[in-house]
Design an enzyme around this catalytic site. Structure first.
Site, PDB file in Angstrom:
ATOM      1  CD  GLU A   1      67.101  85.443  80.859  1.00 36.67           C
ATOM      2  OE1 GLU A   1      67.541  84.447  80.250  1.00 36.67           O
ATOM      3  OE2 GLU A   1      67.164  86.594  80.418  1.00 36.67           O
TER       4      GLU A   1
ATOM      5  CB  CYS B   1      68.953  84.380  76.518  1.00 31.65           C
ATOM      6  SG  CYS B   1      67.640  85.508  76.947  1.00 31.65           S
TER       7      CYS B   1
HETATM    8  P1  NAD Z   1      80.275  86.726  79.806  1.00 31.57           P
HETATM    9  O1  NAD Z   1      79.793  85.525  80.490  1.00 31.57           O
HETATM   10  O2  NAD Z   1      81.707  87.113  79.986  1.00 31.57           O
HETATM   11  O3  NAD Z   1      79.418  87.999  80.219  1.00 31.57           O
HETATM   12  C1  NAD Z   1      78.015  88.041  80.148  1.00 31.57           C
HETATM   13  C2  NAD Z   1      77.580  89.242  80.951  1.00 31.57           C
HETATM   14  O4  NAD Z   1      77.855  89.013  82.314  1.00 31.57           O
HETATM   15  C3  NAD Z   1      78.339  90.512  80.598  1.00 31.57           C
HETATM   16  O5  NAD Z   1      77.449  91.587  80.600  1.00 31.57           O
HETATM   17  C4  NAD Z   1      79.385  90.662  81.694  1.00 31.57           C
HETATM   18  O6  NAD Z   1      79.686  92.017  81.980  1.00 31.57           O
HETATM   19  C5  NAD Z   1      78.692  90.034  82.855  1.00 31.57           C
HETATM   20  N1  NAD Z   1      79.588  89.406  83.800  1.00 31.57           N
HETATM   21  C6  NAD Z   1      80.678  88.639  83.529  1.00 31.57           C
HETATM   22  N2  NAD Z   1      81.240  88.209  84.671  1.00 31.57           N
HETATM   23  C7  NAD Z   1      80.517  88.724  85.676  1.00 31.57           C
HETATM   24  C8  NAD Z   1      80.579  88.627  87.087  1.00 31.57           C
HETATM   25  N3  NAD Z   1      81.507  87.887  87.721  1.00 31.57           N
HETATM   26  N4  NAD Z   1      79.649  89.300  87.811  1.00 31.57           N
HETATM   27  C9  NAD Z   1      78.680  90.021  87.217  1.00 31.57           C
HETATM   28  N5  NAD Z   1      78.558  90.129  85.884  1.00 31.57           N
HETATM   29  C10 NAD Z   1      79.459  89.481  85.127  1.00 31.57           C
HETATM   30  O7  NAD Z   1      79.980  86.542  78.294  1.00 31.57           O
HETATM   31  P2  NAD Z   1      79.999  87.521  77.044  1.00 31.57           P
HETATM   32  O8  NAD Z   1      81.192  87.219  76.204  1.00 31.57           O
HETATM   33  O9  NAD Z   1      79.715  88.931  77.371  1.00 31.57           O
HETATM   34  O10 NAD Z   1      78.742  86.928  76.344  1.00 31.57           O
HETATM   35  C11 NAD Z   1      78.817  85.621  75.834  1.00 31.57           C
HETATM   36  C12 NAD Z   1      77.892  84.673  76.480  1.00 31.57           C
HETATM   37  O11 NAD Z   1      77.127  85.232  77.514  1.00 31.57           O
HETATM   38  C13 NAD Z   1      76.915  84.199  75.459  1.00 31.57           C
HETATM   39  O12 NAD Z   1      77.415  83.054  74.828  1.00 31.57           O
HETATM   40  C14 NAD Z   1      75.691  83.918  76.238  1.00 31.57           C
HETATM   41  O13 NAD Z   1      75.696  82.587  76.668  1.00 31.57           O
HETATM   42  C15 NAD Z   1      75.796  84.748  77.452  1.00 31.57           C
HETATM   43  N6  NAD Z   1      74.887  85.892  77.475  1.00 31.57           N
HETATM   44  C16 NAD Z   1      73.615  85.623  77.832  1.00 31.57           C
HETATM   45  C17 NAD Z   1      72.713  86.650  77.862  1.00 31.57           C
HETATM   46  C18 NAD Z   1      71.290  86.398  78.229  1.00 31.57           C
HETATM   47  O14 NAD Z   1      70.441  87.204  77.891  1.00 31.57           O
HETATM   48  N7  NAD Z   1      70.988  85.337  78.982  1.00 31.57           N
HETATM   49  C19 NAD Z   1      73.120  87.932  77.530  1.00 31.57           C
HETATM   50  C20 NAD Z   1      74.440  88.167  77.186  1.00 31.57           C
HETATM   51  C21 NAD Z   1      75.339  87.124  77.183  1.00 31.57           C
END
Ligand code: NAD
Length: 477
Positions: free
Chosen positions: A249, A283
């Protein structure tokens, strides 16, 4: 007021490990709340072994009994509502009212899947021979690993844990390190409700290391991830190597079409209220607003009036209507997207900058006349930013709405059934709200298409995604 931070492995709460730790911050004050232990290889191995061993017992526990535990946990979450919501607001920032709404919704996911597990039906397929019996059953897929982000630390884990457990799977979850307390409180409710040890394990650590280690384990049969599209692609690649099932998701960039026959004031106020939920860090957040020309300026006026009334501040204060953004990455992203949009001649209607106040407070921002080539029109802002463009008609609005590779949520406001039907059919998204903006409840399927991910959570589909079908052809000879 905050909670004890720990790992939960095989029923044991572990407050210290050799793998190190990190400090959890309150985004409203930027002050530390607690220290979170990380899981290293030994802890992950223990969690994998626990999930594997517990699966043997849990898959044989009847769906009725599993459901009773899930329902009891939901009741405990409601009994502890004020406490868990305070933990959520402290670590994530959203207002206490929003946090209470989220915990209540999370409990409802447990209620729904507690019952849905009892309806995990199979079927009997008529055979070609009279002494043949052909049946199909659903079996739990096995131990699963879930990875959840910081923006909804109750509902997103609930959407994964509840169906997994209801289906008979065991689970290792790695919630976001920035918001660990809420999921731990839910795990406590499940443990207190009688969940056998090892059925749910909660770990934290370096996200990329933990997820790769779990995905490569042959014990883990499915992953479910919520987060950004780049991380989703990376995890999908890893899951491809081990042929591990995956539900993803991912991000969105939701369009809102406002037709000229809509109730303009209601459309403006509702869409801004939903835009500002969790400071836009959702999201499904409405982001690109395509408003038909005859009502364009009127729409902007109502939107500005609504945004001007908001009180941005610490979510624990009762007057606050919009909390801080959750981390400094969001402040930087907002600054960057707004500066770029203004350099592309977008018109600033409201907000536009971080507030001169303690904590990560960002002014709710509306940009009108923003051109398609502005970065914000393609990069998910994930913050309190609304982008408004005028359109000539439904045709043009749909073309713009469908212009991005994302396809999660979409919205429309119109009084015409014909326009509503056309938008419902032609908007390329997984979920649509028409004249209302609630698109994720336990009984309906939720998920995206294209760059927004794979699979569905919630609804009957949410349970099914934790099961595999088994066909038995039995000749009675
Ligand atoms: P990010 O991509 O660094 O992290 C998003 C989430 O994924 C965090 O909780 C992080 O701990 C986790 N994550 C990161 N790398 C991972 C990996 N290799 N394996 C497992 N989990 C991992 O981004 P961020 O700075 O935390 O958030 C920014 C962006 O993330 C936003 O612009 C948005 O696009 C997206 N986001 C989407 C949702 C959603 O509900 N779809 C939620 C939070 C963030």
């Amino acid at each position: 007021m905050y909670t004890k931070l720990a790992l939960l492995i095989d029923g044991e709460w572990i407050e210290e490990t050799r793998a190190g730790s990190e400090v959890v911050l309150n985004p409203a004050t930027e002050q530390p709340l607690g220290t979170l232990p990380h899981a290293g290889k030994p802890e992950l191995d223990r969690a994998i072994a626990a999930a594997s061993r517990a699966f043997e017992g849990w898959k044989r526990t009847s769906p009725f009994e599993r459901g009773q535990i899930l329902r009891r946990a939901a009741d405990l979450m409601r009994e502890r509502l004020d406490r868990i919501a305070t933990v959520l607001t402290l670590e994530e920032g959203k207002t206490l009212a929003e946090a209470k709404g989220e915990i209540t919704a999370a409990a409802e996911f447990f209620d729904w899947f507690a019952e849905e597990g009892r309806r995990s039906y199979g079927r009997v397929i008529p055979a070609r021979m009279s002494d043949m019996r052909q049946t199909v059953t659903q079996e739990p897929v096995g131990p699963v690993a879930c990875f959840t982000p910081w923006n909804f630390p109750a509902v997103t884990p609930a959407r994964k844990i509840a169906p997994a457990l209801a289906a008979g799977c065991t689970c290792i979850i790695k919630p976001a390190e920035e918001t660990p307390g809420t999921t731990l409180e839910m795990a406590r409710a499940l443990a207190d409700a009688g969940l056998p040890k090892g059925v749910l394990n909660v770990v934290f650590g370096v996200p990329a290391d933990v997820s790769e280690y779990l995905i490569r384990s042959p014990v883990i049969r499915k992953i479910s991830f919520t987060g950004s599209t780049p991380v989703g692609r990376h995890l999908a690649r890893l899951a491809g190597e081990t042929l591990t099932l995956a539900t993803l998701e991912l991000g969105g960039h939701a369009p809102v079409i406002v037709a000229k026959d809509a109730d303009v004031q209601r459309a403006a106020e509702l869409s801004m209220a939903i835009k500002l939920r969790n400071s836009g860090q959702v999201c499904t957040s409405p982001t690109r607003f395509f408003v038909e020309r005859p009502i364009y300026e009127e729409y902007l006026e109502h939107a500005r009036a609504f945004v001007d009334k908001q009180v941005v501040g610490d979510g624990l204060r009762s007057a606050t209507t919009v909390g801080p953004v959750a981390n400094t990455r969001r402040v930087a992203a907002m600054d960057n997207l707004i500066a770029d949009a203004l350099s592309c001649q977008a018109r600033l209607i409201a907000g536009g900058e971080r507030l001169n106040a303690p904590g990560l407070m960002y002014g709710p921002t509306i940009l009108a006349d923003i051109p398609d080539h502005a970065k914000a029109m393609t990069d998910e802002p994930f913050g309190p930013l609304a982008l408004v463009q005028p359109v000539d008609d439904t045709e043009q609005a749909l073309a713009r709405a469908n212009a991005l590779p994302y396809g999660l949520a979409g919205y429309a406001f119109t009084r015409s059934a014909a326009t509503a039907n056309r938008i419902a059919e032609e908007m390329e998204v997984g979920v649509i709200g028409i004249n209302q903006m609630v698109v994720t409840i336990p009984e309906t399927p939720f998920g995206g298409i294209g760059d927004s991910g794979w699979g569905r959570e919630g609804g009957i589909e949410g349970l099914e995604s934790y099961t595999v079908r088994k066909y038995v052809g039995h000749l009675h000879s």
